[in-house]
Design a protein around this motif. Structure first.
Motif, PDB file in Angstrom:
ATOM      1  N   GLU A 278       0.850  -1.201   0.000  1.00 41.63           N
ATOM      2  CA  GLU A 278       0.000   0.000   0.000  1.00 41.63           C
ATOM      3  C   GLU A 278       0.880   1.243   0.000  1.00 41.63           C
ATOM      4  O   GLU A 278       0.601   2.208  -0.698  1.00 41.63           O
ATOM      5  N   ILE A 279       1.949   1.210   0.789  1.00 40.20           N
ATOM      6  CA  ILE A 279       2.846   2.380   0.842  1.00 40.20           C
ATOM      7  C   ILE A 279       3.605   2.510  -0.478  1.00 40.20           C
ATOM      8  O   ILE A 279       3.666   3.585  -1.075  1.00 40.20           O
ATOM      9  N   TRP A 280       4.184   1.399  -0.947  1.00 41.25           N
ATOM     10  CA  TRP A 280       4.939   1.458  -2.212  1.00 41.25           C
ATOM     11  C   TRP A 280       4.108   2.051  -3.348  1.00 41.25           C
ATOM     12  O   TRP A 280       4.617   2.747  -4.199  1.00 41.25           O
ATOM     13  N   THR A 281       2.800   1.675  -3.359  1.00 42.19           N
ATOM     14  CA  THR A 281       1.967   2.140  -4.487  1.00 42.19           C
ATOM     15  C   THR A 281       1.147   3.370  -4.117  1.00 42.19           C
ATOM     16  O   THR A 281       0.241   3.749  -4.855  1.00 42.19           O
ATOM     17  N   ASN A 282       1.463   3.997  -2.983  1.00 43.93           N
ATOM     18  CA  ASN A 282       0.736   5.179  -2.531  1.00 43.93           C
ATOM     19  C   ASN A 282      -0.781   4.939  -2.552  1.00 43.93           C
ATOM     20  O   ASN A 282      -1.560   5.788  -2.978  1.00 43.93           O
ATOM     21  N   GLY A 283      -1.167   3.733  -2.119  1.00 41.24           N
ATOM     22  CA  GLY A 283      -2.595   3.430  -1.974  1.00 41.24           C
ATOM     23  C   GLY A 283      -3.273   2.910  -3.226  1.00 41.24           C
ATOM     24  O   GLY A 283      -4.463   2.578  -3.204  1.00 41.24           O
ATOM     25  N   LEU A 284      -2.518   2.821  -4.324  1.00 41.28           N
ATOM     26  CA  LEU A 284      -3.105   2.280  -5.554  1.00 41.28           C
ATOM     27  C   LEU A 284      -3.524   0.823  -5.332  1.00 41.28           C
ATOM     28  O   LEU A 284      -4.596   0.383  -5.744  1.00 41.28           O
ATOM     29  N   TYR A 285      -2.670   0.053  -4.689  1.00 40.72           N
ATOM     30  CA  TYR A 285      -3.004  -1.314  -4.283  1.00 40.72           C
ATOM     31  C   TYR A 285      -3.369  -1.260  -2.804  1.00 40.72           C
ATOM     32  O   TYR A 285      -2.686  -0.605  -2.023  1.00 40.72           O
ATOM     33  N   LYS A 286      -4.426  -1.997  -2.451  1.00 43.52           N
ATOM     34  CA  LYS A 286      -4.834  -2.001  -1.039  1.00 43.52           C
ATOM     35  C   LYS A 286      -4.690  -3.408  -0.470  1.00 43.52           C
ATOM     36  O   LYS A 286      -5.020  -4.392  -1.132  1.00 43.52           O
ATOM     37  N   SER A 287      -4.210  -3.445   0.744  1.00 40.41           N
ATOM     38  CA  SER A 287      -4.134  -4.713   1.447  1.00 40.41           C
ATOM     39  C   SER A 287      -5.565  -5.071   1.889  1.00 40.41           C
ATOM     40  O   SER A 287      -6.298  -4.207   2.355  1.00 40.41           O
ATOM     41  N   THR A 288      -5.950  -6.314   1.686  1.00 45.67           N
ATOM     42  CA  THR A 288      -7.364  -6.696   1.811  1.00 45.67           C
ATOM     43  C   THR A 288      -7.631  -7.487   3.092  1.00 45.67           C
ATOM     44  O   THR A 288      -6.858  -8.376   3.455  1.00 45.67           O
ATOM     45  N   LEU A 289      -8.759  -7.187   3.729  1.00 43.46           N
ATOM     46  CA  LEU A 289      -9.169  -7.926   4.936  1.00 43.46           C
ATOM     47  C   LEU A 289      -9.483  -9.379   4.590  1.00 43.46           C
ATOM     48  O   LEU A 289     -10.080  -9.652   3.544  1.00 43.46           O
ATOM     49  N   GLN A 316       8.847   3.620   0.739  1.00 43.21           N
ATOM     50  CA  GLN A 316       8.186   4.891   0.409  1.00 43.21           C
ATOM     51  C   GLN A 316       7.508   4.761  -0.959  1.00 43.21           C
ATOM     52  O   GLN A 316       7.839   3.843  -1.722  1.00 43.21           O
ATOM     53  N   PRO A 317       6.559   5.640  -1.260  1.00 42.25           N
ATOM     54  CA  PRO A 317       5.867   5.520  -2.543  1.00 42.25           C
ATOM     55  C   PRO A 317       6.839   5.476  -3.722  1.00 42.25           C
ATOM     56  O   PRO A 317       7.791   6.259  -3.783  1.00 42.25           O
ATOM     57  N   LEU A 318       6.579   4.550  -4.632  1.00 44.16           N
ATOM     58  CA  LEU A 318       7.478   4.333  -5.772  1.00 44.16           C
ATOM     59  C   LEU A 318       7.131   5.291  -6.907  1.00 44.16           C
ATOM     60  O   LEU A 318       5.936   5.489  -7.199  1.00 44.16           O
ATOM     61  N   PRO A 319       8.135   5.851  -7.573  1.00 46.06           N
ATOM     62  CA  PRO A 319       7.850   6.769  -8.686  1.00 46.06           C
ATOM     63  C   PRO A 319       6.893   6.146  -9.719  1.00 46.06           C
ATOM     64  O   PRO A 319       6.012   6.843 -10.235  1.00 46.06           O
ATOM     65  N   LYS A 340      -2.300  12.586  -1.794  1.00 48.91           N
ATOM     66  CA  LYS A 340      -1.583  12.694  -0.538  1.00 48.91           C
ATOM     67  C   LYS A 340      -0.632  11.508  -0.467  1.00 48.91           C
ATOM     68  O   LYS A 340      -1.032  10.365  -0.698  1.00 48.91           O
ATOM     69  N   LYS A 341       0.607  11.780  -0.186  1.00 53.10           N
ATOM     70  CA  LYS A 341       1.575  10.677  -0.161  1.00 53.10           C
ATOM     71  C   LYS A 341       1.508   9.906   1.145  1.00 53.10           C
ATOM     72  O   LYS A 341       1.385  10.483   2.209  1.00 53.10           O
ATOM     73  N   TYR A 342       1.583   8.568   1.030  1.00 49.12           N
ATOM     74  CA  TYR A 342       1.690   7.727   2.225  1.00 49.12           C
ATOM     75  C   TYR A 342       3.012   8.043   2.926  1.00 49.12           C
ATOM     76  O   TYR A 342       4.023   8.298   2.271  1.00 49.12           O
ATOM     77  N   GLU A 343       2.986   8.003   4.244  1.00 53.68           N
ATOM     78  CA  GLU A 343       4.212   8.252   5.013  1.00 53.68           C
ATOM     79  C   GLU A 343       5.182   7.078   4.859  1.00 53.68           C
ATOM     80  O   GLU A 343       4.760   5.922   4.987  1.00 53.68           O
ATOM     81  N   PRO A 344       6.459   7.362   4.622  1.00 48.87           N
ATOM     82  CA  PRO A 344       7.436   6.265   4.528  1.00 48.87           C
ATOM     83  C   PRO A 344       7.628   5.588   5.885  1.00 48.87           C
ATOM     84  O   PRO A 344       7.402   6.207   6.916  1.00 48.87           O
ATOM     85  N   VAL A 345       8.031   4.329   5.862  1.00 50.94           N
ATOM     86  CA  VAL A 345       8.384   3.614   7.106  1.00 50.94           C
ATOM     87  C   VAL A 345       9.665   2.808   6.878  1.00 50.94           C
ATOM     88  O   VAL A 345       9.974   2.442   5.751  1.00 50.94           O
ATOM     89  N   VAL A 346      10.375   2.566   7.968  1.00 56.89           N
ATOM     90  CA  VAL A 346      11.455   1.571   7.911  1.00 56.89           C
ATOM     91  C   VAL A 346      10.796   0.258   8.330  1.00 56.89           C
ATOM     92  O   VAL A 346      10.171   0.193   9.400  1.00 56.89           O
TER      93      VAL A 346
END
Ligand SMILES: O=C(O)CCC(=O)C(=O)O
Ligand SMILES: [Fe+2]
Length: 369
Positions: A278-289, A316-319, A340-346
């Protein structure tokens, strides 16, 4: 699950039925060449991730089906042991994350899950069981157990890199971008669970495994052939969709979406994307329940392998994903959407924060909240 009262329906035939999850053949990515077939695998992955976040991955050309069958046999042998035997590798002996969790020890959304399991993580240099996640794996002493499972882990790690390459192509990444993405998973901080599910009693206050999203990168789930256990939530706001013709719509339709079954298919693993995608794709792909409700009379075994980023990977979001979002069709007269960009994480820090929340006030363990 009640049908929304303001929506009325006449006959069950009025409901569109959802087709099941797509099946994607990974074989074009197992050998060089095959450009056309690779393109269609990559495109299929992209649309499955956009639409479902879940798909079947046909790995029949990658693993011999006897291998995972042998893993389930070994798992059954372990779960059939007396509790005192199984407790010899209890979580509490180690870092609290690696080892055996008894039936109902895991809690999801505040309810005890009706399963038992063993968790393994990527081994670390200089293990220290007083540090979260930094202990050693605990292996059952059943002959062949460790060897067979370690061979499976190697296979699943290879599969992870292969699928990442195909997904990178699906997102239209340049070769450099693809290499950069792969470098974030080459030392994957993987997790493997071996789960045993006795039948869920009808009056049970909870689930076999409560609804959750996976938090990492890619999950490859091998499950024994038991049907009707794993369910995936598909968000379909405003649509009424009937999945099981034998159940009245009032019981299997929700306003915001629908639970569909993801029964095992021979030669395939069920694959889903975790929150890192979800972060890499800035929400384009969503992790599903998803959740497990295992009501048949047998003892079900499943073996999810969580292919995760490296512990120190900076996510972090991928170009490539931002390019796709920027190209989304614009409505006449409307300005281009501001994403809105997803916040990066380690990844390792994110994982530790999850693990820190893994115990409720009674000391119960929760992997999925
Ligand atoms: O057992 C299953 O089918 C799914 C388990 C699962 O979702 C998990 O362990 O994250
Ligand atoms: Fe899961």
């Amino acid at each position: 699950m009640a049908a929304p009262s303001r929506l009325s329906y006449a006959t069950t035939d009025d409901y569109p039925k959802l087709s099941s999850l797509p099946i994607i053949d990974i074989s074009p990515y197992l050998s060089p060449g095959n450009r056309g077939k690779r393109m269609s695998t990559a495109a299929a992955l992209h649309s499955a991730c956009l639409e479902y976040g879940f798909f079947y991955l046909d790995i029949s050309k990658f693993v011999d089906p006897k291998e995972p069958e042998e893993l389930t046999r070994l798992a059954r042998e372990f779960f059939a042991l007396p509790e005192e035997e199984k407790d010899k590798i209890a979580l509490r002996n180690e870092d609290g994350a690696r080892g055996y969790a008894r039936l109902k020890e895991n809690v999801t959304n505040g309810l005890a899950d009706n399963h038992e399991g063993i968790d393994f993580y990527r081994p670390v240099e200089s293990p220290d069981k007083t540090k979260p996640l930094w202990g050693s794996n605990q292996w059952p002493s059943i002959p062949g157990f460790r060897e067979r499972y370690e061979a499976w882990i190697e296979k699943m790690k290879q599969l992870g890199v292969i699928v990442m390459e195909a997904m990178a192509a699906g997102l239209g990444m340049t070769p450099e971008e693809c290499e950069d993405l792969k470098s974030q998973v080459t030392d994957s901080f993987w997790v493997m669970r071996i789960i045993g599910y006795p039948p869920l009693p009808n009056d049970y206050q909870g689930f076999s495994c409560g609804a959750h999203k996976d938090y990492g990168c890619l999950t490859f789930l091998y499950a024994d052939p038991t049907p009707g256990a794993l369910e995936v939530f598909l968000g379909r706001p405003g649509h009424l969709v009937q999945t099981a013709p034998d159940i009245p719509p009032s019981e299997n339709v929700e306003q915001s979406g629908v639970w569909i079954k993801a029964d095992p298919i021979p030669g395939c693993v069920v694959c889903n994307i975790g929150e890192m995608w979800e972060i890499w794709t800035n929400g384009l792909y969503k992790s599903t329940l998803h959740r497990v409700i295992h009501r048949s009379s047998n003892y079900r075994v499943s073996i999810p392998f969580f292919f995760e980023p490296n512990f120190d990977a900076y996510i972090q979001p991928l170009p490539a994903a931002l390019r796709i979002q920027d190209d989304e069709p614009q409505r006449p007269g409307k300005p281009a959407p501001e994403h809105k960009k997803y916040e990066p994480v380690v990844y390792g820090k994110f994982l530790l924060s999850k693990v820190a929340n893994n115990f409720d006030t009674n000391g119960a363990k929760s992997r999925y909240n």
